[in-house]
Structures are given as structure tokens and as C-alpha cells.
Design a protein around this motif. Structure first.
Motif, PDB file in Angstrom:
ATOM      1  N   ASP A  21       0.808  -1.224   0.000  1.00 30.45           N
ATOM      2  CA  ASP A  21       0.000   0.000   0.000  1.00 30.45           C
ATOM      3  C   ASP A  21       0.836   1.266   0.000  1.00 30.45           C
ATOM      4  O   ASP A  21       0.288   2.360  -0.049  1.00 30.45           O
ATOM      5  CB  ASP A  21      -0.916   0.030   1.233  1.00 30.45           C
ATOM      6  N   PHE A  53      -6.420   7.364   6.026  1.00 30.32           N
ATOM      7  CA  PHE A  53      -7.534   6.564   5.540  1.00 30.32           C
ATOM      8  C   PHE A  53      -7.642   5.241   6.301  1.00 30.32           C
ATOM      9  O   PHE A  53      -8.748   4.760   6.570  1.00 30.32           O
ATOM     10  CB  PHE A  53      -7.373   6.292   4.036  1.00 30.32           C
ATOM     11  N   THR A  54      -6.506   4.663   6.647  1.00 34.14           N
ATOM     12  CA  THR A  54      -6.550   3.431   7.444  1.00 34.14           C
ATOM     13  C   THR A  54      -7.143   3.691   8.817  1.00 34.14           C
ATOM     14  O   THR A  54      -7.923   2.886   9.338  1.00 34.14           O
ATOM     15  CB  THR A  54      -5.135   2.842   7.572  1.00 34.14           C
ATOM     16  N   MET A  56      -9.298   6.037   9.509  1.00 30.93           N
ATOM     17  CA  MET A  56     -10.735   6.269   9.315  1.00 30.93           C
ATOM     18  C   MET A  56     -11.496   4.959   9.215  1.00 30.93           C
ATOM     19  O   MET A  56     -12.580   4.792   9.799  1.00 30.93           O
ATOM     20  CB  MET A  56     -10.951   7.112   8.057  1.00 30.93           C
ATOM     21  N   LYS A  57     -10.938   3.980   8.488  1.00 32.03           N
ATOM     22  CA  LYS A  57     -11.602   2.680   8.376  1.00 32.03           C
ATOM     23  C   LYS A  57     -11.516   1.886   9.667  1.00 32.03           C
ATOM     24  O   LYS A  57     -12.446   1.163  10.026  1.00 32.03           O
ATOM     25  CB  LYS A  57     -10.952   1.878   7.234  1.00 32.03           C
ATOM     26  N   ARG A  58     -10.411   2.040  10.361  1.00 31.69           N
ATOM     27  CA  ARG A  58     -10.207   1.258  11.585  1.00 31.69           C
ATOM     28  C   ARG A  58     -11.168   1.684  12.691  1.00 31.69           C
ATOM     29  O   ARG A  58     -11.697   0.840  13.414  1.00 31.69           O
ATOM     30  CB  ARG A  58      -8.762   1.430  12.042  1.00 31.69           C
ATOM     31  N   CYS A  59     -11.395   2.979  12.819  1.00 29.84           N
ATOM     32  CA  CYS A  59     -12.247   3.499  13.894  1.00 29.84           C
ATOM     33  C   CYS A  59     -13.611   3.961  13.404  1.00 29.84           C
ATOM     34  O   CYS A  59     -14.418   4.446  14.220  1.00 29.84           O
ATOM     35  CB  CYS A  59     -11.551   4.656  14.599  1.00 29.84           C
ATOM     36  N   ASP A  60     -13.870   3.832  12.114  1.00 30.62           N
ATOM     37  CA  ASP A  60     -15.157   4.234  11.533  1.00 30.62           C
ATOM     38  C   ASP A  60     -15.447   5.706  11.862  1.00 30.62           C
ATOM     39  O   ASP A  60     -16.490   6.049  12.437  1.00 30.62           O
ATOM     40  CB  ASP A  60     -16.278   3.334  12.048  1.00 30.62           C
TER      41      ASP A  60
END
Length: 431
Positions: A21, A53-54, A56-60
Motif C-alpha cells: 500500500d 484513511f486506514t 478512518m476505516k479502523r475506527c469508523d
């Protein structure tokens, strides 16, 4: 400080990004950011590197919530409750709290390292004191999804869930920092103000001006933390949204319960029967049936969400008491700063009164000097009159100069005393 950081955190940060990535990150212009991760189960801390971005996805979380934690920008204190995380921005403490971990921005600040140490200490102390389980546990569940040890076990008084423990440590660190700043300001302010009242000088006035600007900035920060806690206490929905462990337990119970219901059901004779697979040649259901099923599922989900929100709203006493305790602390700090500001205002009023008094004394002295100048001017008038070129018999008398001088002096004294009596009568000068 460096020794404490090396003892708490590993020397080499652990990256949670795959090497594949990295090219994509460079393409999007995203850089890795160092975070301190504290695990809820073990209390161990480690340094990880995660991009935006990771995270953001990890913690919603949306991007605007992560922007509040950016150290390059100065944002006011904020506590936000989201679906799977709590975003905390309190002075030096900028972190994301979930039901499983705390992600803290990596920093060498003393309060950040103290936050990690205190959180690990509380997790270790509370280790076996309180047990949090989901609703599907075989041991049952009590109010709020909590289950304590038996009578013979060691029950910890700190029965709060992990997210509230982390939030409490953050609030404590922020309140301690603000209170220490207020105490330092008090120690510096009171001697300076006392010195200013005894000696008014430009240097002392400049120091008081800088002190007052610092006081106004600190008061604004304390007021923002106090207002944020008060706003959170006034909204039951926001407080119910912050019960992350309880929501996670309910989601897991619903998930595992759904899996068991899909496996099969128990028949009337006690034999578990598996539902038969759907035949590929069976006719599809009519459109009206699909629409009806969709409407029923939507209505059911709305009812379940309403019930869950109502039940969560009822069990907010613990968080409310926690917030109320630190609301009292911030209110006490704000009262200290308000008292200090009032003392500064009183000192300024006293200095203005002193300056007005000095100004009045100067005006009175100027009035006396002007009156004396007017009286002395009489001698100049008499000298001017007798200095004209005309002849009278008075010039032939040897004692005439002495009598003219005496009469002019007596007239001047009488005139000066008359002016003083007039000033006293008009209360223009205290005599």
C-alpha cells in the motif's frame, strides 16, 4: 523524559500498513503518522504508524473528526461520541478511544506519557475487579452489561468500562494541566500586583499587561473545557452513544444469535432439524411479497434501534457522575481564574484612583502657582507705573520707595488670601 518513553514504548515503531500500500499512499499524498496504542485487554503500549484513511476505516470515523486531532492546527477542546469510537481533544491529550484500544498521538509531552502510565496503572489495578461480558454470556448479565465477581472475589471499586477509564484519565490529565497553569499564574500574579500597588512603573505595568493576556487565554481554554463537559451532560443521547463496550456486546450477541438461528431450530420432539436448501427451480416470490418483507424488515430495524437507544439512555448515570465530577473540578479552576481577574481589576481601579489623586494634586499645585504668579505680577504693574516719564512730588521723598513696596506687598498678600478663601468656599482645594 526520554528514559520514561523508552521504558514505556518500543524503540522501533510497528507499522500496520502493508508494503503493497506504500505506492498507493504516495499516489494519494498521504503520509504515515505515529500513534501510541494502548491495548484494553493487556494494557501494553506500542508505537504504530498509520495513515489517515486506514485510521478512518479502523475506527469508523469521518475525516473531519481526525482533523480535530491534527497537531498542526489549534482546535478548541472537544469530546465527540461516535458509533465505534470517542474522539477526545483535551489540551495535550489528543486520542481516539474504542472499546478495545486507545490510539494516542505520539508526543514527547510529559502529560502524554503520564496519560499512558496512568491508564496502564488503572488497567492493571482493575484487572480482575470487573468483568465485562456480552449478553450472550452463560454467567448472565446485570444492569448495563456488567458482571462482577462473587462475594469471595476481590471486587474492584472501579467498575467502569474501558472507554470510560480512558476518558477519565484524559479528563484528569486536562484538568490537572489547567489547574497547574492556574496555580502558576496565581503564584506569579499576586506578588506582581502587590508590587504594582506600591510602585507604579512602566515595567510593572507591562508585566501586568502580559499577565492579563495570559489569564484571558487560559480562562477561555478552561471555559471551553467546562462548556464541553456541560454540553455533553445535557445531552443524554450523546452520553448513551459513548457506551462502546455495551454496544459492542449487543452487536456480538445479535451476530452470534443470528448465526445460531440460521443453523437450525429445535423441533417439538427435541430433535434439531436443519432447514432444507432452497431448490434452484422453485418459483421466485411475487414482487408484492418482496416489498412487504422489505417494509417489515425496515420497521423491525427501526423499532430495535429505538429500543436500544431508549435502553442506553436510561443507563447513563455512571457517565453522568463521571462528567459531573470533572465539571466541578473545571468550575473550581474557572472560579480561581475569575477571582484572579477580579483582583487584577481591583488593582487597576486602585491604580487609576491613585493616578487620579496625583493628577488632582498637580492641578491644585498649578492653581496655587498661577495665583502666586498673578500676585507677584502686581509688583511689575507698580514698577511699570512709576517707571513712566512723569514728575511728581513723591519722587522727592526718600522713604517713598519703602512705603510703596510695603503697600504693594500687603495688597498682594491680602489678594492671595482672598483667592485661597474663594477656593476653599468653592471646594476647589482642601485647606
Amino acid at each position: 523524559m526520554e528514559e520514561l518513553k523508552e521504558r514505556l514504548l518500543p524503540t522501533k515503531p510497528v507499522s500496520v500498513i502493508n508494503p503493497r500500500d506504500v505506492l498507493g499512499l504516495k499516489k494519494h499524498g498521504q503520509t504515515l503518522r505515529s500513534w501510541i496504542r494502548v491495548d484494553a485487554a493487556t494494557g501494553q503500549s506500542q508505537v504504530i504508524e498509520v495513515d489517515k484513511f486506514t485510521m478512518m476505516k479502523r475506527c469508523d470515523l469521518p475525516a473531519r473528526d481526525l482533523r480535530l486531532l491534527d497537531p498542526l492546527f489549534v482546535y478548541p477542546s472537544t469530546i465527540l461520541g461516535r458509533e465505534k469510537a470517542i474522539v477526545v481533544n483535551l489540551e495535550q491529550i489528543r486520542c481516539i478511544i474504542t472499546s478495545d484500544e486507545v490510539l494516542l498521538l505520539n508526543s514527547l509531552d510529559h502529560y502524554v506519557l503520564q496519560y499512558v502510565v496512568e491508564l496502564q496503572r488503572r488497567l492493571k489495578a482493575a484487572g480482575d475487579g470487573d468483568v465485562w461480558q456480552s449478553e450472550s454470556s452463560d454467567f448472565g448479565i446485570k444492569k448495563g452489561g456488567r458482571n462482577f465477581q462473587g462475594v469471595f472475589g476481590c471486587i474492584s471499586p472501579d467498575y467502569l468500562p474501558f472507554e470510560f477509564k480512558a476518558l477519565e484519565v484524559a479528563l484528569e490529565a486536562a484538568c490537572t494541566f489547567l489547574d497547574s497553569q492556574a496555580a502558576e499564574l496565581e503564584i506569579e500574579a499576586y506578588p506582581l500586583l502587590d508590587e504594582l500597588t506600591s510602585k507604579i512603573s512602566t515595567s510593572n505595568l507591562e508585566r501586568v499587561r502580559r499577565l492579563k493576556s495570559r489569564l484571558v487565554a487560559l480562562t477561555r481554554r478552561v471555559q471551553k473545557v467546562r462548556d464541553e463537559i456541560e454540553q455533553l451532560m445535557d445531552d443524554d443521547g450523546d452520553m448513551a452513544e459513548m457506551y462502546l463496550t455495551e454496544k459492542k456486546g449487543k452487536m456480538e450477541s445479535v451476530y452470534y444469535g443470528g448465526d445460531q438461528s440460521m443453523v437450525g431450530h429445535r423441533s417439538t420432539d427435541g430433535i434439531q432439524s436443519i432447514s432444507a436448501p432452497i431448490s434452484p427451480v422453485s418459483s421466485p416470490p411475487p414482487p408484492n411479497a418482496r416489498r412487504l418483507d422489505r417494509n417489515l424488515s425496515l420497521a423491525k430495524s427501526r423499532i430495535e434501534s429505538t429500543r436500544s437507544s431508549e435502553s442506553a439512555t436510561e443507563n447513563i448515570d455512571e457517565l453522568e457522575m463521571l462528567l459531573e465530577a470533572y465539571f466541578v473540578v473545571t468550575d473550581s479552576t474557572l472560579n480561581k481564574l475569575t477571582s484572579l481577574k477580579e483582583y487584577i481589576d481591583d488593582t487597576e481601579d486602585f491604580i487609576n484612583i491613585q493616578l487620579d489623586n496625583v493628577r488632582n494634586q498637580l492641578i491644585q499645585f498649578e492653581l496655587l502657582l498661577t495665583t502666586a504668579t498673578f500676585v507677584v505680577a502686581l509688583f511689575g504693574v507698580v514698577a511699570g507705573i512709576f517707571g513712566m516719564n512723569f514728575g511728581i512730588s513723591l519722587f522727592d521723598d526718600p522713604s517713598a520707595f519703602k512705603w510703596v513696596l510695603v503697600l504693594t506687598g500687603v495688597s498682594g498678600v491680602i489678594l492671595f488670601c482672598s483667592f485661597l478663601l474663594f477656593f476653599k468656599h468653592k471646594r476647589l482645594m482642601p485647606l
